[in-house]
Enzyme design. Sequence first.
Site, PDB file in Angstrom:
ATOM      1  N   HIS A  49       0.846  -1.195   0.000  1.00  0.00           N
ATOM      2  CA  HIS A  49       0.000   0.000   0.000  1.00  0.00           C
ATOM      3  C   HIS A  49       0.877   1.238   0.000  1.00  0.00           C
ATOM      4  CE1 HIS A  49      -3.982   1.983   1.064  1.00  0.00           C
ATOM      5  NE2 HIS A  49      -3.104   2.965   1.017  1.00  0.00           N
ATOM      6  N   HIS A  51       1.443   4.849  -2.605  1.00  0.00           N
ATOM      7  CA  HIS A  51       0.897   5.559  -3.775  1.00  0.00           C
ATOM      8  C   HIS A  51       2.007   6.121  -4.645  1.00  0.00           C
ATOM      9  CE1 HIS A  51      -3.389   5.557  -2.518  1.00  0.00           C
ATOM     10  NE2 HIS A  51      -2.837   5.397  -1.330  1.00  0.00           N
ATOM     11  N   ARG A 104       2.831  16.511 -15.434  1.00  0.00           N
ATOM     12  CA  ARG A 104       2.132  17.023 -16.631  1.00  0.00           C
ATOM     13  C   ARG A 104       2.583  16.358 -17.929  1.00  0.00           C
ATOM     14  NH1 ARG A 104       1.919  23.499 -15.212  1.00  0.00           N
ATOM     15  NH2 ARG A 104       1.259  23.242 -13.031  1.00  0.00           N
ATOM     16  N   ASP A 171      -6.298   2.701  -9.170  1.00  0.00           N
ATOM     17  CA  ASP A 171      -7.422   3.003  -8.289  1.00  0.00           C
ATOM     18  C   ASP A 171      -8.297   4.118  -8.834  1.00  0.00           C
ATOM     19  OD1 ASP A 171      -6.685   5.198  -5.479  1.00  0.00           O
ATOM     20  OD2 ASP A 171      -6.139   5.424  -7.586  1.00  0.00           O
ATOM     21  N   GLY A 205      -9.099   8.140  -2.196  1.00  0.00           N
ATOM     22  CA  GLY A 205      -9.664   9.465  -1.969  1.00  0.00           C
ATOM     23  C   GLY A 205     -10.549   9.477  -0.739  1.00  0.00           C
ATOM     24  N   HIS A 232      -9.455   1.081  -0.634  1.00  0.00           N
ATOM     25  CA  HIS A 232      -9.369   1.723   0.681  1.00  0.00           C
ATOM     26  C   HIS A 232     -10.740   1.599   1.327  1.00  0.00           C
ATOM     27  CE1 HIS A 232      -5.890   3.704  -1.166  1.00  0.00           C
ATOM     28  NE2 HIS A 232      -5.614   4.356  -0.063  1.00  0.00           N
ATOM     29  N   GLU A 235     -10.857   4.058   6.526  1.00  0.00           N
ATOM     30  CA  GLU A 235      -9.748   4.959   6.884  1.00  0.00           C
ATOM     31  C   GLU A 235     -10.296   6.197   7.608  1.00  0.00           C
ATOM     32  OE1 GLU A 235      -7.769   6.718   3.533  1.00  0.00           O
ATOM     33  OE2 GLU A 235      -6.059   7.362   4.744  1.00  0.00           O
ATOM     34  N   ASP A 313       2.104   4.205   2.608  1.00  0.00           N
ATOM     35  CA  ASP A 313       1.025   4.997   2.001  1.00  0.00           C
ATOM     36  C   ASP A 313       1.581   6.129   1.112  1.00  0.00           C
ATOM     37  OD1 ASP A 313      -2.048   6.418   3.381  1.00  0.00           O
ATOM     38  OD2 ASP A 313      -1.606   5.491   1.459  1.00  0.00           O
TER      39      ASP A 313
HETATM   40  N1  LIG Z   1      -4.259   7.658   2.510  1.00  0.00           N
HETATM   41  C1  LIG Z   1      -4.972   7.823   1.394  1.00  0.00           C
HETATM   42  N2  LIG Z   1      -6.298   7.601   1.433  1.00  0.00           N
HETATM   43  C2  LIG Z   1      -7.037   7.735   0.310  1.00  0.00           C
HETATM   44  N3  LIG Z   1      -6.532   8.113  -0.898  1.00  0.00           N
HETATM   45  C3  LIG Z   1      -5.231   8.353  -0.962  1.00  0.00           C
HETATM   46  C4  LIG Z   1      -4.386   8.220   0.165  1.00  0.00           C
HETATM   47  N4  LIG Z   1      -3.122   8.531  -0.195  1.00  0.00           N
HETATM   48  C5  LIG Z   1      -3.152   8.832  -1.494  1.00  0.00           C
HETATM   49  N5  LIG Z   1      -4.412   8.723  -1.966  1.00  0.00           N
HETATM   50  C6  LIG Z   1      -4.752   9.016  -3.335  1.00  0.00           C
HETATM   51  O1  LIG Z   1      -5.423  10.268  -3.286  1.00  0.00           O
HETATM   52  C7  LIG Z   1      -6.121  10.357  -4.495  1.00  0.00           C
HETATM   53  C8  LIG Z   1      -7.267  11.266  -4.229  1.00  0.00           C
HETATM   54  C9  LIG Z   1      -7.725  11.887  -5.504  1.00  0.00           C
HETATM   55  C10 LIG Z   1      -9.061  12.496  -5.302  1.00  0.00           C
HETATM   56  O2  LIG Z   1      -9.648  12.337  -4.245  1.00  0.00           O
HETATM   57  C11 LIG Z   1      -9.651  13.255  -6.381  1.00  0.00           C
HETATM   58  C12 LIG Z   1     -10.874  13.874  -6.175  1.00  0.00           C
HETATM   59  C13 LIG Z   1     -11.436  14.621  -7.216  1.00  0.00           C
HETATM   60  C14 LIG Z   1     -10.768  14.750  -8.443  1.00  0.00           C
HETATM   61  C15 LIG Z   1      -9.541  14.135  -8.606  1.00  0.00           C
HETATM   62  C16 LIG Z   1      -8.792  14.270  -9.895  1.00  0.00           C
HETATM   63  O3  LIG Z   1      -7.722  13.658 -10.044  1.00  0.00           O
HETATM   64  O4  LIG Z   1      -9.253  15.000 -10.772  1.00  0.00           O
HETATM   65  C17 LIG Z   1      -8.966  13.372  -7.585  1.00  0.00           C
HETATM   66  C18 LIG Z   1      -6.527   8.943  -4.876  1.00  0.00           C
HETATM   67  O5  LIG Z   1      -6.216   8.736  -6.203  1.00  0.00           O
HETATM   68  C19 LIG Z   1      -5.708   8.058  -3.985  1.00  0.00           C
HETATM   69  O6  LIG Z   1      -5.010   7.091  -4.746  1.00  0.00           O
HETATM   70 ZN   LIG Z   2      -3.615   4.912   0.575  1.00  0.00          ZN
END
Ligand SMILES: Nc1ncnc2c1ncn2[C@@H]1O[C@H](CCC(=O)c2cccc(C(=O)O)c2)[C@@H](O)[C@H]1O
Ligand SMILES: [Zn+2]
Length: 375
Positions: A49, A51, A104, A171, A205, A232, A235, A313
Amino acid sequence: MTDRLDASSAAAASGSPVSGVPAGPTAAAAAGARGLHAFVAGLPKAELHVHHVGSASPRIVSELAARHPDSKVPTDPEALADYFTFTDFAHFIEVYLSVVDLIRTPEDVRLLTYEVARDLARQQVRYAELTVTPFSSTRRGIDERAFMDAIEDARKAAEAEFGTVLRWCFDIPGEAGLEAAEETTRLATDDRIRPEGLVSFGLGGPEVGVERPQFKPYFDRAIAAGLRSAPHAGETTGPQTVWDALTHLRAERIGHGTSSAQDEKLLAHLAEHRIALEVCPTSNIATRAVRTLDEHPIREFVKAGVLVTVNSDDPPMFGTDLNNEYAVAARLLDLDERGVAGLAKNAVEAAFLDEAGKARLRTEIDAYATGWLAP
Ligand SMILES: Nc1ncnc2c1ncn2[C@@H]1O[C@H](CCC(=O)c2cccc(C(=O)O)c2)[C@@H](O)[C@H]1O
Ligand SMILES: [Zn+2]
């Protein structure tokens, strides 16, 4: 709560034999802690786990930020440490996405991926399942074919140059809704585009207001395409989210699962069916999901016989790395070297890796631990 587990019951509960004894609260313990850190540093490990973007080192983030002056992400690594201090989970996601915005071009993707692999190899991580969110990159304009080529190129280079085997978990960023679910599923199941290293399908997310059952059709398609399910859950929301991940998304592993400790039946179910929890202790503190490490439910998980794996993480964002997470887990579970080796073998058991690969990792871990403990 101070129900300290000794190494034998902790390791036994976590599914691995041990004859070690818990470190005593003396100078020997201090020596033991130093020895334990050295043991962990050299211990062959698997990480399940972690990212992709969340693993970008301060050096990489500041290098990418310098390429994009319009970004609010600091270019100075020291300022970045302050920037990576979160008031709550929503704030963490906001900061996380500001780093996503730095990725990018396909070259950014390849650089990031290769450097993440280098950092994993430095910690003796032999195998890692890296969670990648392709939707977040394709919606920001990176061509999907170029994205897949970039991660695969870095994966193959890392295996050849560092000996670290990477696999991908794609994911869904759940808060982005069903559009993101559809796009992620297409990228994960279309044989013309899905990368060779893809093994599993996840959901990340924020969890609040992002009900798991709505993603069942997408997980069904991913599982039908041969991918393993590792969303996930639990959490930042309660145990029902974990139940939903199990029943609707057919989860074989649970990311975090922290709130499982609130539901005895859920703990018993996880233990009975060997459904591993991907525990990320420091992450839970940094995102305020758990107040203090001493309140972390990892001891309850082990006591209930749940298969516990230790993970980082988003290590640079949380000021940690996998070795530190093992040290934290060893302290909370009062483990000696054999108990820590048992945690490493838990990750091997829970890995979405073929049996031959698992056998190789187990042999490496056993040989290392035996060599370390030999008189
Ligand atoms: N501990 C964590 N617990 C949960 N997730 C975690 C954790 N650590 C990392 N992530 C990552 O954070 C991202 C969040 C991305 C997200 O919410 C979002 C919302 C709206 C639009 C977009 C976009 O891209 O347009 C993205 C996820 O992809 C996930 O892989
Ligand atoms: Zn995570």
